[in-house]
Design a protein around this motif. Structure first.
Motif, short mmCIF file in Angstrom:
data_model
loop_
_atom_site.label_atom_id
_atom_site.label_comp_id
_atom_site.label_asym_id
_atom_site.label_seq_id
_atom_site.Cartn_x
_atom_site.Cartn_y
_atom_site.Cartn_z
N ILE A 13 12.53 -20.88 5.19
CA ILE A 13 13.17 -20.54 6.47
C ILE A 13 12.76 -21.54 7.54
O ILE A 13 13.59 -22.01 8.31
N ALA A 14 11.48 -21.89 7.59
CA ALA A 14 11.01 -22.87 8.57
C ALA A 14 11.74 -24.20 8.38
O ALA A 14 12.15 -24.83 9.36
N GLU A 15 11.94 -24.61 7.13
CA GLU A 15 12.65 -25.85 6.87
C GLU A 15 14.11 -25.76 7.31
O GLU A 15 14.66 -26.71 7.87
N GLU A 16 14.74 -24.62 7.07
CA GLU A 16 16.14 -24.44 7.45
C GLU A 16 16.29 -24.42 8.98
O GLU A 16 17.19 -25.05 9.53
N VAL A 17 15.41 -23.72 9.67
CA VAL A 17 15.46 -23.69 11.13
C VAL A 17 15.22 -25.10 11.68
O VAL A 17 15.90 -25.53 12.61
N SER A 18 14.29 -25.82 11.09
CA SER A 18 14.02 -27.19 11.50
C SER A 18 15.28 -28.06 11.35
O SER A 18 15.62 -28.83 12.25
N ARG A 19 15.98 -27.91 10.23
CA ARG A 19 17.23 -28.67 10.03
C ARG A 19 18.27 -28.29 11.08
O ARG A 19 18.97 -29.16 11.60
N ARG A 20 18.36 -27.02 11.39
CA ARG A 20 19.33 -26.57 12.39
C ARG A 20 18.99 -27.12 13.78
O ARG A 20 19.88 -27.44 14.56
N ILE A 48 9.32 -13.96 9.10
CA ILE A 48 9.78 -14.78 10.22
C ILE A 48 8.60 -15.24 11.06
O ILE A 48 8.56 -16.39 11.51
N ARG A 49 7.62 -14.39 11.25
CA ARG A 49 6.43 -14.78 12.03
C ARG A 49 5.70 -15.95 11.37
O ARG A 49 5.23 -16.85 12.06
N LYS A 50 5.61 -15.93 10.05
CA LYS A 50 4.97 -17.05 9.35
C LYS A 50 5.79 -18.32 9.53
O LYS A 50 5.23 -19.40 9.75
N ALA A 51 7.10 -18.20 9.47
CA ALA A 51 7.97 -19.37 9.66
C ALA A 51 7.85 -19.91 11.08
O ALA A 51 7.72 -21.12 11.27
N THR A 52 7.87 -19.02 12.07
CA THR A 52 7.79 -19.50 13.46
C THR A 52 6.40 -20.08 13.75
O THR A 52 6.29 -21.02 14.53
N GLU A 57 3.44 -24.87 15.12
CA GLU A 57 2.39 -25.85 14.81
C GLU A 57 2.96 -27.25 14.65
O GLU A 57 2.28 -28.23 14.95
N SER A 58 4.21 -27.35 14.23
CA SER A 58 4.85 -28.67 14.10
C SER A 58 5.42 -29.17 15.41
O SER A 58 5.91 -30.30 15.50
N GLY A 59 5.38 -28.32 16.46
CA GLY A 59 5.84 -28.73 17.78
C GLY A 59 7.33 -28.59 18.02
O GLY A 59 7.83 -29.06 19.04
N LEU A 60 8.05 -27.92 17.12
CA LEU A 60 9.50 -27.77 17.30
C LEU A 60 9.89 -26.61 18.21
O LEU A 60 10.94 -26.63 18.83
N ILE A 61 9.03 -25.60 18.26
CA ILE A 61 9.33 -24.44 19.10
C ILE A 61 8.11 -24.10 19.94
O ILE A 61 6.99 -24.56 19.66
N THR A 69 10.49 -16.86 22.25
CA THR A 69 10.30 -18.11 21.52
C THR A 69 11.54 -18.96 21.69
O THR A 69 12.66 -18.46 21.57
N PHE A 70 11.33 -20.24 21.96
CA PHE A 70 12.44 -21.14 22.27
C PHE A 70 12.25 -22.48 21.55
O PHE A 70 11.13 -22.89 21.28
N VAL A 71 13.38 -23.15 21.31
CA VAL A 71 13.33 -24.52 20.81
C VAL A 71 12.77 -25.38 21.93
O VAL A 71 13.20 -25.28 23.08
N ARG A 72 11.78 -26.20 21.59
CA ARG A 72 11.15 -27.06 22.61
C ARG A 72 12.09 -28.17 23.04
O ARG A 72 12.79 -28.74 22.21
#
Length: 81
Positions: A13-20, A48-52, A57-61, A69-72
């Motif tokens: 899920i984290a990878e998919e959200v990152s792609r989006r 979802i909490r684990k994904a977010t 931590e990767s700085g995307l949100i 929670t928002f996209v940075r």
């Protein structure tokens, strides 16, 4: 989304959200609701909490207490504010 049973769902899920985010489907400052993401991906909120957490931590949100929670924004956009 079809999940690979050999990998944790939160990671996929984290990878998919990152792609989006990269494709602009989730633009800068886009709100990411745990409830909506859980429904969209058909998983519970703990997943979802684990994904977010990984996305944060990767700085995307970013998460703002009491707001959500928002996209940075990109670094250049933050400097303009």
């Amino acid at each position: 989304m079809e999940f690979d049973p050999m990998r944790p769902k939160w990671q996929q899920i984290a990878e998919e959200v990152s792609r989006r985010i990269e494709r602009g489907e989730y633009p800068q400052r886009f709100p990411l609701s745990e409830v909506r993401l859980a429904a969209k991906f058909g998983v519970n909120r703990d997943t979802i909490r684990k994904a977010t957490r990984a996305l944060r931590e990767s700085g995307l949100i970013t998460t703002v207490p009491s707001l959500g929670t928002f996209v940075r924004p990109s670094d250049g956009d933050e400097a303009e504010e």
